[in-house]
Design a protein around this motif. Structure first.
Motif, PDB file in Angstrom:
ATOM      1  N   VAL A 186     -35.521  90.281-119.523  1.00 17.63           N
ATOM      2  CA  VAL A 186     -34.572  90.296-118.097  1.00 17.63           C
ATOM      3  C   VAL A 186     -33.195  90.682-118.371  1.00 17.63           C
ATOM      4  O   VAL A 186     -32.684  91.535-117.305  1.00 17.63           O
ATOM      5  CB  VAL A 186     -34.638  88.640-118.012  1.00 17.63           C
ATOM      6  N   VAL A 187     -32.677  90.519-119.750  1.00 16.69           N
ATOM      7  CA  VAL A 187     -31.129  91.004-119.656  1.00 16.69           C
ATOM      8  C   VAL A 187     -31.026  92.378-119.238  1.00 16.69           C
ATOM      9  O   VAL A 187     -30.128  92.659-118.813  1.00 16.69           O
ATOM     10  CB  VAL A 187     -30.469  90.216-120.706  1.00 16.69           C
ATOM     11  N   ILE A 188     -31.839  92.948-120.232  1.00 12.43           N
ATOM     12  CA  ILE A 188     -31.656  94.438-120.393  1.00 12.43           C
ATOM     13  C   ILE A 188     -32.142  95.346-118.993  1.00 12.43           C
ATOM     14  O   ILE A 188     -31.699  96.044-118.418  1.00 12.43           O
ATOM     15  CB  ILE A 188     -32.410  95.125-121.554  1.00 12.43           C
ATOM     16  N   GLY A 189     -33.206  94.527-118.607  1.00 12.66           N
ATOM     17  CA  GLY A 189     -33.935  95.152-117.246  1.00 12.66           C
ATOM     18  C   GLY A 189     -33.123  95.051-116.304  1.00 12.66           C
ATOM     19  O   GLY A 189     -33.466  95.657-115.105  1.00 12.66           O
ATOM     20  N   TYR A 209     -42.028 104.256-113.791  1.00 13.95           N
ATOM     21  CA  TYR A 209     -41.718 105.489-114.441  1.00 13.95           C
ATOM     22  C   TYR A 209     -41.200 106.616-113.759  1.00 13.95           C
ATOM     23  O   TYR A 209     -40.070 107.094-114.272  1.00 13.95           O
ATOM     24  CB  TYR A 209     -42.887 105.860-115.385  1.00 13.95           C
ATOM     25  N   PRO A 210     -41.688 107.056-112.615  1.00 16.05           N
ATOM     26  CA  PRO A 210     -41.140 108.380-112.094  1.00 16.05           C
ATOM     27  C   PRO A 210     -39.854 107.892-111.201  1.00 16.05           C
ATOM     28  O   PRO A 210     -38.959 108.781-111.179  1.00 16.05           O
ATOM     29  CB  PRO A 210     -42.336 108.610-111.068  1.00 16.05           C
ATOM     30  N   MET A 211     -39.585 106.566-110.806  1.00 17.39           N
ATOM     31  CA  MET A 211     -38.312 106.103-110.239  1.00 17.39           C
ATOM     32  C   MET A 211     -37.282 106.189-111.401  1.00 17.39           C
ATOM     33  O   MET A 211     -36.144 106.362-111.268  1.00 17.39           O
ATOM     34  CB  MET A 211     -38.632 104.704-109.855  1.00 17.39           C
ATOM     35  N   SER A 212     -37.660 105.852-112.618  1.00 15.09           N
ATOM     36  CA  SER A 212     -36.609 106.128-113.702  1.00 15.09           C
ATOM     37  C   SER A 212     -36.267 107.469-114.064  1.00 15.09           C
ATOM     38  O   SER A 212     -35.247 107.611-114.829  1.00 15.09           O
ATOM     39  CB  SER A 212     -36.931 105.409-114.970  1.00 15.09           C
ATOM     40  N   ARG A 213     -37.138 108.487-113.775  1.00 16.57           N
ATOM     41  CA  ARG A 213     -36.752 109.911-113.951  1.00 16.57           C
ATOM     42  C   ARG A 213     -35.964 110.421-113.094  1.00 16.57           C
ATOM     43  O   ARG A 213     -35.894 110.515-112.034  1.00 16.57           O
ATOM     44  CB  ARG A 213     -38.049 110.886-114.299  1.00 16.57           C
ATOM     45  N   ARG A 214     -34.545 110.939-113.628  1.00 17.81           N
ATOM     46  CA  ARG A 214     -33.480 111.289-112.868  1.00 17.81           C
ATOM     47  C   ARG A 214     -33.855 112.864-112.370  1.00 17.81           C
ATOM     48  O   ARG A 214     -33.276 113.426-111.438  1.00 17.81           O
ATOM     49  CB  ARG A 214     -32.147 111.499-113.608  1.00 17.81           C
ATOM     50  N   ASP A 215     -34.933 113.590-113.144  1.00 22.22           N
ATOM     51  CA  ASP A 215     -35.185 114.985-112.714  1.00 22.22           C
ATOM     52  C   ASP A 215     -36.537 114.790-111.810  1.00 22.22           C
ATOM     53  O   ASP A 215     -36.737 115.976-111.368  1.00 22.22           O
ATOM     54  CB  ASP A 215     -35.531 115.464-114.148  1.00 22.22           C
ATOM     55  N   VAL A 249     -39.759  94.118-121.800  1.00 22.22           N
ATOM     56  CA  VAL A 249     -39.791  93.950-120.229  1.00 22.22           C
ATOM     57  C   VAL A 249     -41.166  93.834-119.871  1.00 22.22           C
ATOM     58  O   VAL A 249     -41.566  93.263-118.961  1.00 22.22           O
ATOM     59  CB  VAL A 249     -39.180  95.361-119.862  1.00 22.22           C
ATOM     60  N   MET A 250     -42.153  94.471-120.386  1.00 25.31           N
ATOM     61  CA  MET A 250     -43.749  94.545-120.057  1.00 25.31           C
ATOM     62  C   MET A 250     -43.991  93.084-120.369  1.00 25.31           C
ATOM     63  O   MET A 250     -44.500  92.322-119.511  1.00 25.31           O
ATOM     64  CB  MET A 250     -44.544  95.522-120.920  1.00 25.31           C
ATOM     65  N   ALA A 251     -43.530  92.297-121.511  1.00 25.14           N
ATOM     66  CA  ALA A 251     -43.993  91.052-121.894  1.00 25.14           C
ATOM     67  C   ALA A 251     -43.372  89.988-120.694  1.00 25.14           C
ATOM     68  O   ALA A 251     -43.924  89.068-120.367  1.00 25.14           O
ATOM     69  CB  ALA A 251     -43.633  90.605-123.136  1.00 25.14           C
ATOM     70  N   TYR A 299     -36.233 101.113-118.469  1.00 22.58           N
ATOM     71  CA  TYR A 299     -36.524 102.621-118.765  1.00 22.58           C
ATOM     72  C   TYR A 299     -35.263 103.506-118.658  1.00 22.58           C
ATOM     73  O   TYR A 299     -35.172 104.216-119.589  1.00 22.58           O
ATOM     74  CB  TYR A 299     -37.560 103.337-117.865  1.00 22.58           C
ATOM     75  N   LYS A 300     -34.447 103.267-117.794  1.00 21.14           N
ATOM     76  CA  LYS A 300     -33.252 104.189-117.545  1.00 21.14           C
ATOM     77  C   LYS A 300     -32.283 103.781-118.608  1.00 21.14           C
ATOM     78  O   LYS A 300     -31.626 104.701-119.181  1.00 21.14           O
ATOM     79  CB  LYS A 300     -32.805 103.876-116.346  1.00 21.14           C
ATOM     80  N   ASN A 301     -32.083 102.585-118.937  1.00 17.99           N
ATOM     81  CA  ASN A 301     -31.136 102.009-119.882  1.00 17.99           C
ATOM     82  C   ASN A 301     -31.536 102.326-121.260  1.00 17.99           C
ATOM     83  O   ASN A 301     -30.814 102.230-122.263  1.00 17.99           O
ATOM     84  CB  ASN A 301     -30.585 100.667-119.406  1.00 17.99           C
ATOM     85  N   ASN A 302     -32.897 102.379-121.776  1.00 17.21           N
ATOM     86  CA  ASN A 302     -33.189 102.111-123.022  1.00 17.21           C
ATOM     87  C   ASN A 302     -33.892 103.443-123.558  1.00 17.21           C
ATOM     88  O   ASN A 302     -34.237 103.285-124.926  1.00 17.21           O
ATOM     89  CB  ASN A 302     -34.087 100.966-123.326  1.00 17.21           C
TER      90      ASN A 302
END
Length: 297
Positions: free
Chosen positions: A290-293, A97-103, A197-199, A163-166
């Motif tokens: 898999v594809v989206i992540g 989660y924090p890795m996906s946050r650009r801020d 992605v969690m599944a 997280y970043k893409n969705n």
């Protein structure tokens, strides 16, 4: 939407190819299942066959003679898989989660550290010393759970990219404007939106925990902590010893011939059955996650 003639032909061709590949993937499992019910002598004499000349339940009868041991091993495997997957998913998603946050100021630093673990590892000996000498997990259930909790950076990157893409940053900012804390944003927004992605990652982790036997080999000396994989390996070693010439010289007339080949097939069936029951329920999430992540973020 109306398909053109070429699109219909491609659809039919793709379905035929995928159906053929599915048959090729299913046939080995069917052969293993049939072999587990084949008489040992017929299996050695005639080889593996979809239509065996003589059926036998000797392999399952021998395993049933130790049913209490197998039930305990199954319980250990289920407990380790459920706890390890649940805790591992929580740790992995909270790191992603924090890795996906650009801020977040240090999101690139975290990404580098996680990616570094994909390239290098400490090795078997340092890991063994860490877990056994300093963290004292030897001969405990923690030895089967903790070492695998966060050893695959690929899972972290997969969830981060999802997280970043969705999940739009505007949605997170809206939650912050409404007064939501970071934990509330994570549990009420990020997790519900990341079910695919969690599944997917949960399936990967569950398979790793269910099939793991290395940690028990390194850290477990008490049989009551053996999972099903280690119990099957121990059973196979015992059968090989009883069928060896060394056992005959020691036991003499009490030595018995056991269906070692059929038991191997029966053990494969027992080990894979839980996965076959769980996989259909997660299949619809697998490809999407898999594809989206995996899209580069």
């Amino acid at each position: 939407m109306i398909q053109t003639r070429g699109e219909r032909a491609f659809t039919v061709f793709s379905a035929a190819v995928m159906g053929l590949l599915s048959v090729f993937a299913f046939v080995p499992f069917l052969l293993i299942f049939i072999a587990s019910f084949t008489d040992e002598h017929a299996l050695i004499r005639d080889g593996y066959s979809f239509f065996p000349k003589l059926l036998s339940l000797d392999a399952y009868a021998y395993m049933a003679s130790s049913s209490a041991t197998f039930l305990r091993a199954y319980g250990v495997s289920f407990l380790v898989t459920i706890l390890g997957t649940g805790i591992g998913l929580m740790i992995t998603s909270m790191l992603a989660y924090p890795m996906s946050r650009r801020d977040f100021k240090y999101h690139n630093v975290l990404a580098f550290i996680v990616f570094f673990t994909l390239l290098f590892s400490g090795g078997v000996v340092p890991s063994y010393m860490l877990w056994s000498k300093y963290l004292h997990v030897k001969d405990t259930l923690a030895a089967l759970i903790v070492p695998n909790l966060l050893t695959n950076g690929f899972h972290v990157l997969l969830i981060r990219n999802y997280y970043k893409n969705n999940v739009p940053l505007d949605l997170i900012e809206s939650a912050q404007i409404d007064g939501a804390s970071e934990l509330r944003t994570f549990f009420r927004i990020m997790l519900p939106l990341s079910v695919p992605v969690m599944a997917t990652v949960g399936l990967f982790m569950g398979l790793a925990y269910w099939n793991d036997w290395i940690n028990a080999l390194y850290f477990i000396t008490k049989p009551q902590y053996y999972g099903i994989q280690n119990m099957l390996i121990r059973l196979m070693n015992n059968i090989q010893f009883l069928n060896s010439g060394q056992a005959s010289s020691i036991l003499g007339a009490n030595a018995v011939a056991l269906p070692s080949t059929a038991i191997r097939m029966a053990m494969a069936v027992i080990g894979i059955l839980p996965i076959l029951f769980v996989l259909p329920f997660l299949q619809k999430y697998l490809t999407k996650g898999v594809v989206i992540g995996a899209v580069k973020g």
